[in-house]
Scaffold this active site. Structure first.
Site, PDB file in Angstrom:
ATOM      1  N   ASN A  17     -30.791  12.971   0.881  1.00  0.00           N
ATOM      2  CA  ASN A  17     -32.177  13.255   0.516  1.00  0.00           C
ATOM      3  C   ASN A  17     -33.103  13.304   1.744  1.00  0.00           C
ATOM      4  OD1 ASN A  17     -31.238  13.236  -2.134  1.00  0.00           O
ATOM      5  ND2 ASN A  17     -31.578  11.062  -2.327  1.00  0.00           N
ATOM      6  N   TYR A  18     -34.320  12.832   1.549  1.00  0.00           N
ATOM      7  CA  TYR A  18     -35.337  13.071   2.579  1.00  0.00           C
ATOM      8  C   TYR A  18     -36.045  11.813   3.076  1.00  0.00           C
ATOM      9  CZ  TYR A  18     -34.353  17.595   0.736  1.00  0.00           C
ATOM     10  OH  TYR A  18     -33.666  18.710   0.341  1.00  0.00           O
ATOM     11  N   GLY A  19     -35.710  10.676   2.506  1.00  0.00           N
ATOM     12  CA  GLY A  19     -36.450   9.457   2.840  1.00  0.00           C
ATOM     13  C   GLY A  19     -36.149   8.933   4.236  1.00  0.00           C
ATOM     14  N   ASP A  20     -34.896   9.066   4.670  1.00  0.00           N
ATOM     15  CA  ASP A  20     -34.551   8.552   6.002  1.00  0.00           C
ATOM     16  C   ASP A  20     -35.387   9.280   7.054  1.00  0.00           C
ATOM     17  OD1 ASP A  20     -32.062   7.066   5.015  1.00  0.00           O
ATOM     18  OD2 ASP A  20     -31.619   9.126   4.436  1.00  0.00           O
ATOM     19  N   ARG A 283     -40.036   8.318  -5.917  1.00  0.00           N
ATOM     20  CA  ARG A 283     -38.691   7.749  -5.802  1.00  0.00           C
ATOM     21  C   ARG A 283     -38.476   7.224  -4.382  1.00  0.00           C
ATOM     22  NH1 ARG A 283     -35.066  13.351  -5.510  1.00  0.00           N
ATOM     23  NH2 ARG A 283     -34.923  13.351  -3.233  1.00  0.00           N
ATOM     24  N   GLY A 284     -37.341   6.582  -4.149  1.00  0.00           N
ATOM     25  CA  GLY A 284     -36.942   6.208  -2.789  1.00  0.00           C
ATOM     26  C   GLY A 284     -37.929   5.267  -2.138  1.00  0.00           C
ATOM     27  N   GLU A 285     -38.443   5.682  -0.999  1.00  0.00           N
ATOM     28  CA  GLU A 285     -39.275   4.770  -0.214  1.00  0.00           C
ATOM     29  C   GLU A 285     -40.629   5.392   0.177  1.00  0.00           C
ATOM     30  OE1 GLU A 285     -37.027   2.307   2.367  1.00  0.00           O
ATOM     31  OE2 GLU A 285     -38.641   2.149   3.816  1.00  0.00           O
ATOM     32  N   SER A 287     -42.258   8.345  -0.658  1.00  0.00           N
ATOM     33  CA  SER A 287     -43.154   8.858  -1.700  1.00  0.00           C
ATOM     34  C   SER A 287     -43.691   7.701  -2.547  1.00  0.00           C
ATOM     35  CB  SER A 287     -42.455   9.902  -2.581  1.00  0.00           C
ATOM     36  OG  SER A 287     -41.299   9.367  -3.184  1.00  0.00           O
TER      37      SER A 287
HETATM   38  O1  TRH Z   1     -35.796  11.720  -0.842  1.00  0.00           O
HETATM   39  P1  TRH Z   1     -35.779  10.281  -1.188  1.00  0.00           P
HETATM   40  O2  TRH Z   1     -35.026   9.925  -2.379  1.00  0.00           O
HETATM   41  O3  TRH Z   1     -35.261   9.531   0.034  1.00  0.00           O
HETATM   42  C1  TRH Z   1     -34.489   8.400   0.181  1.00  0.00           C
HETATM   43  C2  TRH Z   1     -33.099   8.706   0.587  1.00  0.00           C
HETATM   44  O4  TRH Z   1     -32.354   8.924  -0.574  1.00  0.00           O
HETATM   45  C3  TRH Z   1     -32.510   7.599   1.374  1.00  0.00           C
HETATM   46  O5  TRH Z   1     -31.136   7.734   1.553  1.00  0.00           O
HETATM   47  C4  TRH Z   1     -32.880   6.279   0.792  1.00  0.00           C
HETATM   48  O6  TRH Z   1     -32.420   5.342   1.647  1.00  0.00           O
HETATM   49  C5  TRH Z   1     -34.362   6.178   0.677  1.00  0.00           C
HETATM   50  O7  TRH Z   1     -34.833   7.199  -0.188  1.00  0.00           O
HETATM   51  C6  TRH Z   1     -34.841   4.845   0.182  1.00  0.00           C
HETATM   52  O8  TRH Z   1     -37.294   9.746  -1.411  1.00  0.00           O
HETATM   53  P2  TRH Z   1     -38.466   9.387  -0.389  1.00  0.00           P
HETATM   54  O9  TRH Z   1     -38.166   8.128   0.370  1.00  0.00           O
HETATM   55  O10 TRH Z   1     -39.702   9.401  -1.139  1.00  0.00           O
HETATM   56  O11 TRH Z   1     -38.487  10.577   0.644  1.00  0.00           O
HETATM   57  C7  TRH Z   1     -38.947  11.845   0.336  1.00  0.00           C
HETATM   58  C8  TRH Z   1     -39.699  12.418   1.532  1.00  0.00           C
HETATM   59  O12 TRH Z   1     -39.960  13.787   1.317  1.00  0.00           O
HETATM   60  C9  TRH Z   1     -41.032  11.753   1.757  1.00  0.00           C
HETATM   61  O13 TRH Z   1     -41.302  11.627   3.142  1.00  0.00           O
HETATM   62  C10 TRH Z   1     -42.034  12.728   1.157  1.00  0.00           C
HETATM   63  C11 TRH Z   1     -41.348  14.027   1.463  1.00  0.00           C
HETATM   64  N1  TRH Z   1     -41.743  15.158   0.618  1.00  0.00           N
HETATM   65  C12 TRH Z   1     -42.496  16.171   1.170  1.00  0.00           C
HETATM   66  O14 TRH Z   1     -42.888  16.093   2.341  1.00  0.00           O
HETATM   67  N2  TRH Z   1     -42.825  17.228   0.396  1.00  0.00           N
HETATM   68  C13 TRH Z   1     -42.436  17.347  -0.911  1.00  0.00           C
HETATM   69  O15 TRH Z   1     -42.774  18.354  -1.572  1.00  0.00           O
HETATM   70  C14 TRH Z   1     -41.668  16.286  -1.472  1.00  0.00           C
HETATM   71  C15 TRH Z   1     -41.249  16.366  -2.920  1.00  0.00           C
HETATM   72  C16 TRH Z   1     -41.326  15.210  -0.682  1.00  0.00           C
END
Ligand code: TRH
Length: 389
Positions: A17-20, A283-285, A287
């Site tokens: 995903n994108y959180g890291d 979700r995640g961290e 957001s």
């Molecule tokens: O994507 P996530 O679920 O990320 C994670 C990873 O799964 C990781 O492995 C795990 O360890 C961690 O969570 C806790 O959710 P998160 O953390 O919210 O990250 C999403 C990122 O993407 C965040 O920086 C916001 C960004 N984003 C945008 O910039 N634009 C968008 O349109 C969206 C939907 C998200």
């Protein structure tokens, strides 16, 4: 006299995903932008990311084919977490931040261990509200065979932790975004989306694959209020709208209009996306934290872990978050979060939560105010690292 340089290396391996990369990028940007000249130093920030394609989804300025590039004054470097060396080799940094269990290459660690002065080494951990985090925050851990100590650094919700990532201008930025139908309309237009019809509640839906989603959409479709649900590109709507809907940007059923974003919005505009919504599912961290800064009622999908360990995380957070809520609202928030994270949906629980929205909107403001009493993560990290140099 020129300020002495202070080089930061931040290592990020994208697990999924994108959180890291989202957290590493937010931290790198803030370090450079707000602390570039802090403490009489000239900060340079290098961000090492092993998946530039994932990075580009949240930062379109990143080019996946470049091994070295500058984005918002941060030096972005491509690397492979399996490579023994960094190529080309780089001058040693003064502070090394390994995010979420990422390990810098051995050759780099060895070179750093023999460099003088020695670098401050940080292991930036996942966010959790669990009590043990306060005891482990900033604990040193000696390297098994190199003369090096790594400090655990924990984000968190109390002043005994590292705090949460929060930009210095956050409040001003949020205030600058007027909460008016015109401002929302202009924002949706930039994403190629029409404005919602008046009185519509906008729900932003960012969740993991969740069997509860069709139940939620069904509930919204058959309710009395018009709802508009906006989600990033994903496929989980198949069960609700059928395959055909996946090729369409907009689908509707009953009182619900469902829109899929053509792509992620850049992270720098993510707050605006949340601000234009009335309810946010996150979700995640990263957001999850942003939902709290924009002061919206939210439902958090915790990153699922083996043995359901994420429920301890969820409950620890809810214990803090629900402290000053009425009994009814606390019950509704806890119940909806539990069901959502167990991939279950019940119309009664959702209706109870929706009934509490006026209280939850007020609470969101007070909660953000409470959190802002603590130093933010970037500031705590800078202060800690400079004290160890
Ligand atoms: O994507 P996530 O679920 O990320 C994670 C990873 O799964 C990781 O492995 C795990 O360890 C961690 O969570 C806790 O959710 P998160 O953390 O919210 O990250 C999403 C990122 O993407 C965040 O920086 C916001 C960004 N984003 C945008 O910039 N634009 C968008 O349109 C969206 C939907 C998200």
């Amino acid at each position: 006299m020129n300020a002495p340089p202070l080089c930061w290396d931040i290592f990020c391996a994208v697990v999924d995903n994108y959180g890291d990369v989202g957290v590493a990028w937010r931290l790198a940007r803030q370090l450079k932008r707000e602390y570039g000249g802090y403490g009489g130093y000239n900060f340079t920030v290098r961000l090492w990311v092993d998946d530039l394609v994932a990075f580009r989804a949240i930062c379109p300025e990143v080019s996946p084919s470049l091994s070295v590039q500058y984005v918002f004054n941060v030096e972005v470097r491509a690397w492979s977490k399996n490579a023994a060396d960094l190529t080309p080799a780089v001058p040693p940094a003064n502070v090394v931040v390994e995010t979420f269990g990422t390990r810098a290459p051995d050759s780099y660690s060895r070179a750093m261990a023999s460099a003088s002065p020695r670098a401050v080494w940080i292991n930036l951990e996942y966010l959790s509200a669990e009590r043990w985090v306060e005891d482990c925050h900033t604990l040193p851990s000696p390297h098994p065979h190199l003369p090096r100590v790594t400090y655990f650094f924990f984000p968190g919700f109390t002043d005994k932790t590292g705090g949460l990532l929060r930009e210095r201008d956050l409040e001003e930025d949020l205030r600058r975004f007027p909460d008016s139908p015109e401002a929302r309309e202009a924002f949706w237009k930039t994403l190629g989306l029409a404005a919602p019809v008046p009185e519509t509640q906008t729900l932003f839906l960012f969740a993991y694959e969740n069997a509860a989603t069709p139940g939620l959409l069904d509930f919204l479709a058959s309710g009395s209020l018009p709802f508009r649900c906006i989600a990033p590109p994903c496929t989980q709507m198949k069960t609700f709208f059928g395959n055909a809907a996946l090729s369409e940007k907009t689908s509707s059923r009953g009182r619900l209009e469902f829109l899929t974003l053509p792509a992620f919005v850049p992270q720098t505009r993510f707050d605006a996306l949340l601000l234009c919504s009335d309810i946010v599912f996150v979700r995640g961290e990263d957001s999850f934290v942003r939902a709290q800064w924009v002061e919206k009622p939210f439902i958090w999908n915790v990153y699922p872990q083996k043995d359901k360990a994420h429920f301890a995380k969820l409950d620890a957070f809810l214990d803090l978050y629900c402290k000053n809520l009425s009994r009814e609202a606390s019950k509704a928030v806890r119940a909806f979060h539990h069901e959502w994270n167990e991939n279950r949906f019940s119309p009664e629980t959702c209706a109870e939560w929706i009934a509490c929205l006026p209280e939850l909107r007020e609470h969101a403001k007070n909660w953000a105010k409470h959190l802002k009493k603590h130093d933010d993560l970037c500031r705590s990290l800078v202060k800690f690292c400079l004290s160890k140099l």
